[in-house]
Design a protein around this motif. Structure first.
Motif, PDB file in Angstrom:
ATOM      1  N   SER A 221       0.848  -1.198   0.000  1.00 37.52           N
ATOM      2  CA  SER A 221       0.000   0.000   0.000  1.00 37.52           C
ATOM      3  C   SER A 221       0.885   1.250   0.000  1.00 37.52           C
ATOM      4  N   ILE A 222       0.348   2.321  -0.589  1.00 34.57           N
ATOM      5  CA  ILE A 222       1.117   3.547  -0.777  1.00 34.57           C
ATOM      6  C   ILE A 222       0.364   4.741  -0.183  1.00 34.57           C
ATOM      7  N   GLY A 223       1.120   5.708   0.310  1.00 39.55           N
ATOM      8  CA  GLY A 223       0.547   6.945   0.829  1.00 39.55           C
ATOM      9  C   GLY A 223       1.629   7.997   0.926  1.00 39.55           C
ATOM     10  N   ALA A 224       1.251   9.169   1.379  1.00 44.46           N
ATOM     11  CA  ALA A 224       2.233  10.248   1.576  1.00 44.46           C
ATOM     12  C   ALA A 224       1.974  10.877   2.932  1.00 44.46           C
ATOM     13  N   ILE A 225       3.027  11.402   3.534  1.00 43.76           N
ATOM     14  CA  ILE A 225       2.888  12.075   4.818  1.00 43.76           C
ATOM     15  C   ILE A 225       3.593  13.428   4.735  1.00 43.76           C
ATOM     16  N   ASN A 226       2.959  14.445   5.309  1.00 48.16           N
ATOM     17  CA  ASN A 226       3.557  15.772   5.311  1.00 48.16           C
ATOM     18  C   ASN A 226       4.188  16.016   6.675  1.00 48.16           C
ATOM     19  N   TYR A 227       5.467  16.301   6.682  1.00 47.73           N
ATOM     20  CA  TYR A 227       6.178  16.562   7.929  1.00 47.73           C
ATOM     21  C   TYR A 227       6.916  17.892   7.787  1.00 47.73           C
ATOM     22  N   GLU A 228       6.494  18.860   8.605  1.00 40.78           N
ATOM     23  CA  GLU A 228       7.088  20.200   8.599  1.00 40.78           C
ATOM     24  C   GLU A 228       7.108  20.815   7.205  1.00 40.78           C
ATOM     25  N   GLY A 229       5.982  20.633   6.491  1.00 38.93           N
ATOM     26  CA  GLY A 229       5.816  21.268   5.189  1.00 38.93           C
ATOM     27  C   GLY A 229       6.393  20.505   4.018  1.00 38.93           C
ATOM     28  N   ILE A 230       7.011  19.359   4.251  1.00 40.10           N
ATOM     29  CA  ILE A 230       7.618  18.559   3.185  1.00 40.10           C
ATOM     30  C   ILE A 230       6.851  17.240   3.063  1.00 40.10           C
ATOM     31  N   ASN A 231       6.548  16.833   1.820  1.00 40.65           N
ATOM     32  CA  ASN A 231       5.863  15.573   1.574  1.00 40.65           C
ATOM     33  C   ASN A 231       6.862  14.427   1.377  1.00 40.65           C
ATOM     34  N   TYR A 232       6.553  13.304   2.011  1.00 39.02           N
ATOM     35  CA  TYR A 232       7.359  12.091   1.880  1.00 39.02           C
ATOM     36  C   TYR A 232       6.425  10.950   1.462  1.00 39.02           C
ATOM     37  N   ILE A 233       6.921  10.062   0.605  1.00 38.38           N
ATOM     38  CA  ILE A 233       6.134   8.908   0.163  1.00 38.38           C
ATOM     39  C   ILE A 233       6.427   7.738   1.103  1.00 38.38           C
ATOM     40  N   LEU A 234       5.350   7.059   1.531  1.00 44.47           N
ATOM     41  CA  LEU A 234       5.492   5.907   2.426  1.00 44.47           C
ATOM     42  C   LEU A 234       4.902   4.657   1.773  1.00 44.47           C
ATOM     43  N   LEU A 235       5.644   3.572   1.843  1.00 40.14           N
ATOM     44  CA  LEU A 235       5.135   2.251   1.462  1.00 40.14           C
ATOM     45  C   LEU A 235       5.138   1.370   2.698  1.00 40.14           C
ATOM     46  N   ARG A 236       4.000   0.688   2.938  1.00 42.10           N
ATOM     47  CA  ARG A 236       3.992  -0.252   4.053  1.00 42.10           C
ATOM     48  C   ARG A 236       4.905  -1.423   3.698  1.00 42.10           C
ATOM     49  N   ASP A 237       5.738  -1.842   4.634  1.00 44.23           N
ATOM     50  CA  ASP A 237       6.722  -2.890   4.381  1.00 44.23           C
ATOM     51  C   ASP A 237       6.275  -4.206   5.024  1.00 44.23           C
ATOM     52  N   PHE A 238       6.761  -5.294   4.493  1.00 44.03           N
ATOM     53  CA  PHE A 238       6.447  -6.605   5.050  1.00 44.03           C
ATOM     54  C   PHE A 238       7.586  -7.567   4.731  1.00 44.03           C
ATOM     55  N   ASP A 239       7.636  -8.639   5.519  1.00 41.51           N
ATOM     56  CA  ASP A 239       8.634  -9.676   5.278  1.00 41.51           C
ATOM     57  C   ASP A 239       8.119 -10.600   4.183  1.00 41.51           C
ATOM     58  N   TYR A 240       8.864 -10.737   3.105  1.00 42.24           N
ATOM     59  CA  TYR A 240       8.387 -11.510   1.955  1.00 42.24           C
ATOM     60  C   TYR A 240       8.164 -12.974   2.307  1.00 42.24           C
ATOM     61  N   ASP A 241       8.983 -13.532   3.197  1.00 49.52           N
ATOM     62  CA  ASP A 241       8.889 -14.953   3.523  1.00 49.52           C
ATOM     63  C   ASP A 241       7.723 -15.270   4.455  1.00 49.52           C
ATOM     64  N   THR A 242       7.334 -14.311   5.293  1.00 49.02           N
ATOM     65  CA  THR A 242       6.300 -14.587   6.302  1.00 49.02           C
ATOM     66  C   THR A 242       5.036 -13.761   6.120  1.00 49.02           C
ATOM     67  N   ASN A 243       5.073 -12.737   5.250  1.00 48.32           N
ATOM     68  CA  ASN A 243       3.979 -11.782   5.082  1.00 48.32           C
ATOM     69  C   ASN A 243       3.702 -10.987   6.361  1.00 48.32           C
ATOM     70  N   TYR A 244       4.664 -10.984   7.255  1.00 49.41           N
ATOM     71  CA  TYR A 244       4.531 -10.251   8.518  1.00 49.41           C
ATOM     72  C   TYR A 244       4.752  -8.757   8.272  1.00 49.41           C
ATOM     73  N   TYR A 245       3.800  -7.918   8.727  1.00 48.71           N
ATOM     74  CA  TYR A 245       3.978  -6.464   8.640  1.00 48.71           C
ATOM     75  C   TYR A 245       5.205  -6.084   9.447  1.00 48.71           C
ATOM     76  N   SER A 246       6.146  -5.429   8.811  1.00 49.75           N
ATOM     77  CA  SER A 246       7.421  -5.177   9.491  1.00 49.75           C
ATOM     78  C   SER A 246       7.834  -3.720   9.533  1.00 49.75           C
ATOM     79  N   GLY A 247       6.956  -2.789   9.134  1.00 49.66           N
ATOM     80  CA  GLY A 247       7.315  -1.382   9.226  1.00 49.66           C
ATOM     81  C   GLY A 247       6.957  -0.603   7.971  1.00 49.66           C
TER      82      GLY A 247
END
Length: 618
Positions: A221-247
């Protein structure tokens, strides 16, 4: 209070008193074959030959039972000895992905821009705190900018070509912080591996966009976050072997290209150990605790090539089955393979892959744990010699936590009532009416054998097998909520004096759904109306409306207090006939007031009669 159904009701359901033992008319003499069994005569009538067939089946079955009664019967007892839970103590590690995205230069034909700007440490600290919180993902997701546009709009404005296999998630945001909105997309180009592209189409300020940056990643999944006036792109990360959400992965763009990227990953740094179950009366329990109460098992597993083997196992790498051990301590060695399965697609996760020459015990125990609400995937199992027996150990992982189990397995010969039940259960298994599950077999024997032996001995075959089928297909019923849950996909048993009167036919359709599910028969939009009158007869009716594979049906059941209208079964066969030409509902009784249904072919029904000694009704 429940009452026994009378013989009229049983006869109405399935003619339970007519056991297949018909006789020939006596007008012609019967021929016998060389074995002394009744042989079909060419000059006999069709009815006579049907009766001869029934007699032959009965004789064969009685001979089989006499032979079986002289053979030993067994049940397998699985005793949990120890369960230890290891809860991960977690922390977030931050990795600079510069080398990774720079390595995409040749593949993506993109120019690498040195770090003119960097992701600030304060943002990483803030994100780390959210990732570590219990509900941090939810909180962080709520902060993300997700101003999406459709695929059609994306293709129109960006001129990016997508074929039918593509899937893309696009957000419209000022991705490179120049004051003009861009299109940032995560595009999945098909296949099972999940390989995708993170692409930025830079806004030109006139409503058009130009693709300026692209690099490989995985579908997420994809999104963006604004921090102190600057936009950053965020992708939810996961472990490929376990499908565990990892950050999360965090990306910073400048002038249309990626200039910095960080990965925030949740890692286990230590484990908190808790003994959840212990069989203290087991003589060697301290030895088992010494074996399992270790925090180092993740490292042990990794260093053992993800396949631990124990002191009771013999390893022959050149054999078809590499491992061998007497798992159930009956004097016979089981042979098997086991190894870690590594996923090559996003829809699989790592787990222990095993294959036995002739045993289902590991899958039986795994299924039993799952039915009891235990979560996780089996990573490995092994057997150690403990005292005078072999003990099974299982290593099960859920996300970063894991549990270790110890089981004593004993295959024992049974006698008396338990022997009778074990033999009849084997007949039921041969008909495919229960999975090859030694634990389920043991539970059935244990539950039914509480009935006094003299009562069991007085039962006919129908009543004895009926009890077994009731136990398999009766499901579970929550009397508070009125919810019924299936326990079988091959047999459905229900009391024709229903408890939940207003929903009796809903429960019935749920039961039929359970045994027709794998033939793609679906019942939906089930509605029941009570308190209605038949316009012609004036009798009270209960109207049932439902859809079968989207087609609408209606049945008006005759109301007789809390008794089920058995005409519904015949009606359902008419419905099913429209959706399947080979199978139908077959009916029998447990000899009391439970109706037992199967969804099978006519050939299977003949096999049932041959094995059980009585015919099914339509």
């Amino acid at each position: 209070m429940k009452r026994k159904v009378n013989t009229i009701m049983i006869g109405l359901l399935i003619a339970v008193l007519l056991v297949g033992c018909g006789k020939s008319s006596g007008k012609n003499k019967e021929n016998t074959n060389k074995n002394g069994n009744i042989a079909v005569r060419e000059d006999a009538t069709e009815k006579e030959n049907e009766n001869i067939d029934e007699n032959e089946n009965t004789l064969e079955r009685e001979e089989k039972l006499r032979t079986t009664d002289t053979l030993p019967a067994y049940k397998t007892e699985v005793t949990p000895l120890l369960k230890v839970k290891f809860t991960a103590q977690k922390k977030v590690t931050v990795t600079d992905l510069t080398e990774y995205w720079k390595g995409c230069e040749e593949t993506n034909e993109r120019k690498v821009v040195e770090k003119a700007k960097e992701i600030p440490d304060a943002l990483i600290t803030m994100l780390t705190e959210h990732v570590m919180e219990k509900n941090g993902v939810v909180a962080l997701d709520s902060m993300l900018i997700r101003t999406g546009i459709s695929e059609e709009e994306y293709v129109k404005h960006s001129k990016v070509e997508l074929d039918e296999t593509c899937w893309t998630d696009v957000i419209q945001v000022d991705g490179d912080n120049d004051g003009i909105d861009d299109l940032v997309s995560l595009t999945f180009y098909g296949g099972t591996s999940g390989f995708s592209e993170l692409e930025l189409c830079k806004g030109n300020g006139d409503g058009t966009y130009t693709l300026t940056d692209s690099y490989s990643c995985l579908r997420t999944s994809i999104g963006a976050i604004n921090y102190e006036g600057i936009n950053y792109i965020l992708l939810r990360d996961f472990d490929y072997d376990t499908n565990y959400y990892s950050g999360y992965k965090v990306y910073l763009y400048d002038k249309g290209v990626l200039v910095d990227a960080r990965r925030l990953s949740i890692k286990a740094t230590d484990y908190e150990m808790d003994i959840l179950q212990e069989e203290s009366d087991f003589a060697e329990i301290e030895e088992i605790k010494t074996t399992l109460c270790k925090k180092e098992y993740p490292s042990i597993l990794e260093n053992s090539d993800y396949s631990i083997y124990g002191t009771a196992e013999e390893v022959r790498k050149e054999d078809t089955f590499v491992y061998s051990c007497d798992i159930d301590n009956d004097g016979t060695v089981e042979r098997y393979n086991k190894e870690m399965f590594w996923p090559s697609t996003m829809w699989n996760i790592m787990h222990c892959s095993y294959d036995f020459e002739d045993s289902t015990l590991i899958s039986d125990i795994s299924n039993d744990l799952e039915e009891k609400g235990e979560k996780g995937k089996l990573y490995t199992f092994w057997l150690d010699k403990v005292g005078n027996q072999n003990v099974l150990y299982m290593y099960i992982v859920e996300d970063l936590d894991y549990k270790l189990y110890a089981f004593s397995i004993q295959k024992k010969e049974v006698f008396g009532v338990e022997k009778i039940l074990a033999q009849r259960i084997e007949q039921v298994k041969e008909l495919g009416l229960m999975r090859s599950n030694e634990l389920q077999k043991a539970k059935l024997i244990e539950g039914i054998s509480e009935i006094p032996e003299e009562v069991i001995n007085e039962m006919g075959e129908r009543e004895l097998c009926g009890m077994i089928l009731d136990s398999i297909g009766g499901g579970t019923f929550d009397y508070d909520s009125g919810e019924w849950t299936s326990t079988s996909d091959s047999v459905y048993s229900f009391d024709v004096e229903m408890f939940w009167v207003d929903k009796m036919y809903t429960q019935f359709l749920e039961g039929v759904s359970a045994i027709t599910y794998y033939d793609d028969i679906r019942f939906t939009e089930i509605e029941e109306q009570t308190g209605l009158k038949d316009s012609e007869t004036g009798k009270e009716i209960q109207r049932i409306r439902f859809r079968c594979n989207e087609k609408q049906y209606q049945y008006d059941a005759v109301v007789d207090n809390d008794w089920f209208d058995v005409g519904m079964i015949a009606y359902m066969n008419e419905v099913l006939k429209e959706h399947n030409s080979e199978k139908q509902l077959w009916v029998t009784s447990d000899g009391y007031q439970n109706c037992i249904l199967f969804y099978e072919t006519a050939e299977w029904a003949k096999e049932f009669e041959k094995s059980m000694g009585y015919a099914l009704e339509q």
